[in-house]
Design a protein around this motif. Structure first.
Motif, PDB file in Angstrom:
ATOM      1  N   UNK A 116       0.791  -1.158   0.079  1.00  0.00           N
ATOM      2  CA  UNK A 116      -0.046  -0.189  -0.239  1.00  0.00           C
ATOM      3  C   UNK A 116       1.001   1.209   0.038  1.00  0.00           C
ATOM      4  N   UNK A 117       0.355   2.297  -0.795  1.00  0.00           N
ATOM      5  CA  UNK A 117       1.154   3.492  -0.734  1.00  0.00           C
ATOM      6  C   UNK A 117       1.335   4.115   0.825  1.00  0.00           C
ATOM      7  N   UNK A 118       0.510   3.814   1.621  1.00  0.00           N
ATOM      8  CA  UNK A 118       0.514   4.390   2.842  1.00  0.00           C
ATOM      9  C   UNK A 118       1.463   3.950   3.837  1.00  0.00           C
ATOM     10  N   UNK A 119       2.003   2.659   3.522  1.00  0.00           N
ATOM     11  CA  UNK A 119       2.903   2.130   4.244  1.00  0.00           C
ATOM     12  C   UNK A 119       4.430   2.543   3.826  1.00  0.00           C
ATOM     13  N   UNK A 120       4.490   2.964   2.465  1.00  0.00           N
ATOM     14  CA  UNK A 120       5.793   3.613   2.157  1.00  0.00           C
ATOM     15  C   UNK A 120       5.867   5.079   2.782  1.00  0.00           C
ATOM     16  N   UNK A 121       4.935   5.653   3.180  1.00  0.00           N
ATOM     17  CA  UNK A 121       4.914   6.925   3.981  1.00  0.00           C
ATOM     18  C   UNK A 121       5.095   6.486   5.185  1.00  0.00           C
ATOM     19  N   UNK A 122       4.661   5.466   5.890  1.00  0.00           N
ATOM     20  CA  UNK A 122       4.749   5.112   7.251  1.00  0.00           C
ATOM     21  C   UNK A 122       6.254   4.624   7.561  1.00  0.00           C
ATOM     22  N   UNK A 123       6.789   4.009   6.593  1.00  0.00           N
ATOM     23  CA  UNK A 123       8.113   3.473   6.708  1.00  0.00           C
ATOM     24  C   UNK A 123       9.091   4.496   6.547  1.00  0.00           C
ATOM     25  N   UNK A 124       8.881   5.489   5.674  1.00  0.00           N
ATOM     26  CA  UNK A 124       9.919   6.603   5.603  1.00  0.00           C
ATOM     27  C   UNK A 124       9.968   7.552   6.838  1.00  0.00           C
ATOM     28  N   UNK A 125       8.542   7.447   7.487  1.00  0.00           N
ATOM     29  CA  UNK A 125       8.549   8.276   8.667  1.00  0.00           C
ATOM     30  C   UNK A 125       9.106   7.527  10.057  1.00  0.00           C
TER      31      UNK A 125
ATOM     32  N   UNK B  32      19.100  -0.553  23.242  1.00  0.00           N
ATOM     33  CA  UNK B  32      18.575  -0.826  21.716  1.00  0.00           C
ATOM     34  C   UNK B  32      16.859  -0.093  21.957  1.00  0.00           C
ATOM     35  N   UNK B  33      16.506   0.699  20.973  1.00  0.00           N
ATOM     36  CA  UNK B  33      15.344   0.913  20.876  1.00  0.00           C
ATOM     37  C   UNK B  33      14.952   1.497  19.345  1.00  0.00           C
ATOM     38  N   UNK B  34      13.759   1.287  19.259  1.00  0.00           N
ATOM     39  CA  UNK B  34      12.986   1.756  17.779  1.00  0.00           C
ATOM     40  C   UNK B  34      11.799   2.823  17.759  1.00  0.00           C
ATOM     41  N   UNK B  35      11.334   3.169  16.771  1.00  0.00           N
ATOM     42  CA  UNK B  35      10.341   3.844  16.548  1.00  0.00           C
ATOM     43  C   UNK B  35       9.053   3.644  15.785  1.00  0.00           C
ATOM     44  N   UNK B  36       8.927   2.321  15.322  1.00  0.00           N
ATOM     45  CA  UNK B  36       7.772   1.984  14.891  1.00  0.00           C
ATOM     46  C   UNK B  36       6.471   1.877  15.628  1.00  0.00           C
ATOM     47  N   UNK B  37       6.416   1.912  16.966  1.00  0.00           N
ATOM     48  CA  UNK B  37       5.341   1.830  17.692  1.00  0.00           C
ATOM     49  C   UNK B  37       4.753   3.489  17.958  1.00  0.00           C
ATOM     50  N   UNK B  38       5.956   4.208  17.988  1.00  0.00           N
ATOM     51  CA  UNK B  38       5.554   5.694  18.394  1.00  0.00           C
ATOM     52  C   UNK B  38       5.172   6.327  16.862  1.00  0.00           C
ATOM     53  N   UNK B  39       5.743   5.791  15.721  1.00  0.00           N
ATOM     54  CA  UNK B  39       5.185   6.259  14.575  1.00  0.00           C
ATOM     55  C   UNK B  39       3.811   5.752  14.242  1.00  0.00           C
ATOM     56  N   UNK B  40       3.550   4.566  14.464  1.00  0.00           N
ATOM     57  CA  UNK B  40       2.101   4.297  14.437  1.00  0.00           C
ATOM     58  C   UNK B  40       0.974   5.105  15.332  1.00  0.00           C
ATOM     59  N   UNK B  41       1.521   5.755  16.099  1.00  0.00           N
ATOM     60  CA  UNK B  41       0.730   6.660  17.142  1.00  0.00           C
ATOM     61  C   UNK B  41       0.840   8.089  16.480  1.00  0.00           C
ATOM     62  N   UNK B  42       1.585   8.417  15.484  1.00  0.00           N
ATOM     63  CA  UNK B  42       1.658   9.817  14.805  1.00  0.00           C
ATOM     64  C   UNK B  42       2.721  10.570  15.158  1.00  0.00           C
ATOM     65  N   UNK B  43       3.630  10.095  15.976  1.00  0.00           N
ATOM     66  CA  UNK B  43       4.807  10.775  16.250  1.00  0.00           C
ATOM     67  C   UNK B  43       5.581  11.408  14.928  1.00  0.00           C
ATOM     68  N   UNK B  44       5.974  12.683  15.358  1.00  0.00           N
ATOM     69  CA  UNK B  44       6.731  13.116  14.095  1.00  0.00           C
ATOM     70  C   UNK B  44       8.213  13.313  14.808  1.00  0.00           C
ATOM     71  N   UNK B  45       8.976  13.710  13.706  1.00  0.00           N
ATOM     72  CA  UNK B  45      10.565  14.112  13.958  1.00  0.00           C
ATOM     73  C   UNK B  45      10.651  14.840  15.445  1.00  0.00           C
ATOM     74  N   UNK B  46      10.066  15.873  15.479  1.00  0.00           N
ATOM     75  CA  UNK B  46       9.885  16.890  16.645  1.00  0.00           C
ATOM     76  C   UNK B  46       9.507  16.121  18.016  1.00  0.00           C
ATOM     77  N   UNK B  47       8.345  15.186  17.954  1.00  0.00           N
ATOM     78  CA  UNK B  47       7.959  14.524  18.883  1.00  0.00           C
ATOM     79  C   UNK B  47       9.165  13.576  19.349  1.00  0.00           C
ATOM     80  N   UNK B  48       9.692  12.658  18.340  1.00  0.00           N
ATOM     81  CA  UNK B  48      10.625  11.926  18.540  1.00  0.00           C
ATOM     82  C   UNK B  48      12.061  12.691  19.299  1.00  0.00           C
TER      83      UNK B  48
END
Length: 145
Positions: free
Chosen positions: A7-16, A89-105
């Protein structure tokens, strides 16, 4: 999973996800924390916390008390024992799913660094409130409830 990944939305999500990880990595680098590999090109950050005077296990416990999740992790050429390694070790998928941006991160990373550097109950309590506020500002999407 393959359908979702097409899905195109997955590309947007993965990039974020990657942008958020890079934003967090930048904060840790600015805080003079060595990142394994010098940064990240994916969803994960692996940091050597010995420069903060901590083991990975101590860092994991502090961050958990502040309402965030990561795990202790061995790093390349680690001189510490596997059950009490030098890294986290930590990652960003869960917070990105919630809509976190770079500033939030970046805010999450700054909060993590404060806890890891100050290590007292006041810093942990302040961080817990800040993380709770961020989570409430970015609720879990209905599709996951």
């Amino acid at each position: 999973a393959f359908h979702e990944a097409q899905q195109p939305s997955f590309t947007v999500y993965a990039n974020q996800v990657v942008l958020n990880a890079k934003a967090m990595a930048g904060v840790f680098l600015e805080g003079c924390v060595r990142l394994i590999g010098g940064g990240t090109d994916n969803h994960l950050i692996l940091a050597d916390v010995t420069s903060l005077g901590l083991s990975g296990g101590e860092a994991e416990t502090l961050i958990d008390r502040a309402g965030m999740t990561l795990n202790k992790n061995s790093i390349a050429n680690d001189t510490r024992k596997p059950f009490d390694p030098s890294g986290i070790r930590f990652g960003t998928p869960a917070m990105t799913t919630r809509g976190f941006t770079e500033e939030d991160s970046k805010e999450v990373a700054r909060t993590m660094l404060t806890v890891l550097k100050e290590r007292d109950d006041a810093a942990v309590a302040k961080a817990r409130t800040a993380i709770k506020d961020l989570a409430e500002a970015h609720p879990i999407p209905d599709s996951f409830n």
